[in-house]
Design a protein around this motif. Sequence first.
Motif: not given
Lengths: 97, 151
Positions: B53-60, B121-139
Amino acid sequence: MKNVKILCVCGSGTVSSAMVANKLKEKLAKHGYAVTPVEASPNSVESALAAGGFSLIACVSPVYKDYGIPKVNAVGLLTGLAEQQVIDDCLKILNAK
Amino acid sequence: MSTITKDLIVCGVKAENAEDAIKTIGAYLINGGYVKDTYLPAVLERETEYPTGLQLKTIGVAMPHTAGIHVNIPAVCVAKLSDPVEFRHMGDPDTKVQAQLIFMMAIKDPDAQLDTHQKVMRVFTNEEAVEELSAASDKDKLYEAAMKYMG
């Protein structure tokens, strides 16, 4: 460039330690250090260190035993949240040498 | 070769806990022939000993994985849980992480797949990427975001 050997430790001694190894190489190069990373799992730390010449151990899995070589918690390199902190911790140790 | 394939993009996974999540997501890797039957028990065992597990800025997030002997074809399964489950934090098993994005990695040869690690790893450290991935509402949206940042 000063050559330094860093042992990178993660659970399997492969995936996360490879990430850490790359990050350290890239970041510490900017501070004049040519890093030779060696990857290990917590179970193989002792045999890896036997090769000698390590300046520090960067861990993303807990290494509880004291091997007489300074340890740095490197999880911040994976999350990016405390990246600079990890680099600073490493530099503090390397610069003191 | 792209790191991302659409059959390994899973959105809205319902899981009771980390073990449940690993089993459900791992089934996609097994059914696709990416990993051997031994993969799942090995990942579960490894997660107990060396949590991911890794705690990122906005999500885990969590990145369960195991040794290459359990892998047929290298792959990464990107899964979003409908609700986060508790993983333990890498490097500090006493810290808990509520993980909602799971990057389940089938790594065969770590040296040959450095590129894959770096993308994750680049995703973990890229806030924009994390945000888009966690905002995805469907496949489709999750696939789109995964391709954009990890493809």
